[in-house]
Design an enzyme around this catalytic site. Structure first.
Site, PDB file in Angstrom:
ATOM      1  N   HIS A   1       0.792  -1.382   0.473  1.00 57.43           N
ATOM      2  CA  HIS A   1       0.338  -0.371   0.053  1.00 57.43           C
ATOM      3  C   HIS A   1       0.477   1.160   0.081  1.00 57.43           C
ATOM      4  O   HIS A   1       1.585   1.389   0.990  1.00 57.43           O
ATOM      5  CB  HIS A   1      -1.035  -0.157   1.503  1.00 57.43           C
TER       6      HIS A   1
ATOM      7  N   GLU B   1       1.518   4.231   3.100  1.00 56.29           N
ATOM      8  CA  GLU B   1       1.611   4.233   4.135  1.00 56.29           C
ATOM      9  C   GLU B   1       3.711   3.860   4.087  1.00 56.29           C
ATOM     10  O   GLU B   1       3.929   2.747   4.679  1.00 56.29           O
ATOM     11  CB  GLU B   1       0.848   2.480   3.757  1.00 56.29           C
TER      12      GLU B   1
ATOM     13  N   HIS C   1       2.377  -2.802   6.983  1.00 53.56           N
ATOM     14  CA  HIS C   1       1.529  -2.220   6.387  1.00 53.56           C
ATOM     15  C   HIS C   1       1.297  -0.745   7.894  1.00 53.56           C
ATOM     16  O   HIS C   1       2.034  -1.279   8.988  1.00 53.56           O
ATOM     17  CB  HIS C   1       0.093  -2.308   6.471  1.00 53.56           C
TER      18      HIS C   1
ATOM     19  N   GLU D   1       0.436  -4.092  11.222  1.00 52.55           N
ATOM     20  CA  GLU D   1      -0.223  -2.714  10.831  1.00 52.55           C
ATOM     21  C   GLU D   1       0.654  -1.885  11.993  1.00 52.55           C
ATOM     22  O   GLU D   1       0.571  -1.823  13.670  1.00 52.55           O
ATOM     23  CB  GLU D   1      -1.611  -2.686  11.182  1.00 52.55           C
TER      24      GLU D   1
END
Ligand code: 0X9
Ligand code: ZN
Length: 442
Positions: free
Chosen positions: A177, A180, A305, A380
């Protein structure tokens, strides 16, 4: 998820002065609140963009609201009994501040100080890999795993000392992504420390760590230069001829496991567009092939991420579905979270990715698990909140990178000791057979 028409207005050079946006957090309490939100779109005459989708009563969602409509939207929500609070007054200002801090290409060596202080360009990230391969040829190998849609080469770096036997591998990739950015920087820091810190020597004699620090360089550069909030790859679809936001595929929906099921969009203009078919993205195809080639050695997989501060474990394609060895995964994830916490006290939540976050199919972690990688996780990284969300100031890079490194080292050490246990078991269980055959020969 964030639609890009508005974001272009937020981040695009020409339009940056035209509109200012706030982020409004709302918590719905009844199922029919969704009808109110649709009605709000009708009243405004456009579809409101969500940084975090409405997932059901009691769960917070974040909407991006043009400041000129803010009072109206707040009044509407309050009248309908939907709780709402402004969480970022002016997200546009933050984006401008970050843009001013971006630097041009680095002249000369890439240093540890630089990767801890700056979000560096893709060319500089690549230059770092080659710089390290040149300086530490006895323990570093860099090779190309894919070529992006726009023709950028995507590299993996393997860190580990030579061995006569096949070594177990921990695989880490980052940046599927684009926006990020803390993920890429953390990956670079991990690479640097593994190579330079002698404390990791024994570990790297017994296992290899492979890192792909930027799996979506086209998206990353697009996010740096054009649209900070870009998430997808930059491949062209037939609809992208009409609108730039319709380019690209969510690489983390493009893997061949439960492809195209829950938590994806089949419409190219959406953030979670899964692509025409699994592996349609050259980036994903290259990564999946590189992992498959080594699947018998890869014991652990981490996708880096942001944001949320979570360690997510499979399955993520559907709620309430878990692999048979889920307890092993949870134990490992809890250990990782504690290791991260031991550095600065940062708390990571361990949860199943579908139950804790949302179901999303065709993601890398699920796929890695499905091809036999026992421990497959998504991290994350920080922060936890939408402000600053993806736009984590550079001042936080070193903190996040350091604590994540501790989690990674914990996982690698645990993989190594499981490996040692397995080898011992093999030796023990093969002993009687050998004795018998020796006896027969004598
Ligand atoms: O939606 C995603 O791809 C990940 N979250 S993010 O905010 N970084 O976009 C989570 C993926 C979790 N894994 C699976 N659902 N399999
Ligand atoms: Zn992500």
């Amino acid at each position: 998820m964030l639609s890009l028409v508005l974001l272009l207005a937020v981040t695009g050079e020409a339009d940056v002065a035209a509109s200012e946006f706030s982020v409004l957090r709302l918590v719905t309490s009844k199922l029919f609140d969704n009808d109110h939100l649709r009605k709000l779109d009708d009243l405004l005459g456009y579809r409101i963009d969500y940084l975090r989708n409405v997932r059901g009563p009691g769960r917070p969602a974040d909407m991006l609201v043009d400041k000129k409509d803010l009072a109206y939207v707040q009044r509407f929500l309050s009248q309908k009994g939907i709780q709402n609070d402004i969480v970022v007054h002016n997200i546009t200002q933050e984006l401008r501040r970050e843009r001013r801090a971006l630097m041009g290409p680095v002249d000369g060596e890439i240093t540890l100080d630089l990767i801890q202080k700056k979000y560096i360009s893709y060319d500089d990230q690549t230059a770092l890999l080659f710089q390290l391969a040149k300086r530490f040829p006895h323990m570093v190998d860099v090779w190309q795993v894919a070529s992006s849609s726009e023709g950028r080469n995507i590299y993996a770096i393997k860190i580990g000392y030579p061995s006569n036997t096949k070594k177990p591998i921990l695989w880490i990739d980052a940046g599927i992504h684009a926006r990020e950015w803390i993920a890429h920087s953390t990956a670079l820091y991990i690479i640097w420390q593994l190579i330079h810190d002698p404390a990791h020597k024994r570990l790297l004699q017994e296992m290899d760590i492979v890192v792909v620090p930027n799996t979506n360089p086209d998206g990353y550069e697009y996010s740096r230069k054009i649209n900070r909030m870009w998430r997808k790859t930059r491949s062209k679809s037939t609809v992208s001829r009409f609108s730039d936001q319709c380019s690209g595929v969510d690489g983390n929906r493009n893997y061949p496991f439960h492809f195209g099921e829950e938590g994806v969009s089949h419409w190219p203009c959406q953030e979670t567009y899964c692509g025409r078919m699994a592996l349609s993205e050259p980036e994903v195809m290259g990564l999946a092939s590189a992992i498959l080639e080594r699947k018998n050695e890869i014991r652990g997989y981490i996708a880096l991420h942001s944001f949320g501060q979570d360690i997510l474990y499979p399955w993520g394609h559907k709620v309430h579905e878990y692999p048979p060895d889920v307890e092993d995964l949870k134990t490992m994830a809890n250990g990782i979270a504690l290791a991260i916490q031991s550095v600065y006290g940062t708390r990571y939540l361990v949860s199943n990715s579908a139950d804790g976050l949302y179901p999303a199919s065709g993601a890398a972690d699920d796929w890695a698990k499905s091809v036999g990688v026992k421990y497959a996780f998504t991290f994350e990284l920080s922060p936890t909140t939408i402000d600053p969300g993806f736009v984590l100031p550079e001042a936080y890079i070193s903190r996040v990178a350091r604590e994540t490194m501790e989690g990674v080292i914990y996982m690698a050490r645990r993989l190594r000791s499981e490996e040692a246990g397995r080898l011992l078991n093999d030796i023990i269980s093969s002993r009687p057979i050998r004795r018998r055959s020796q006896g027969g020969a004598g």
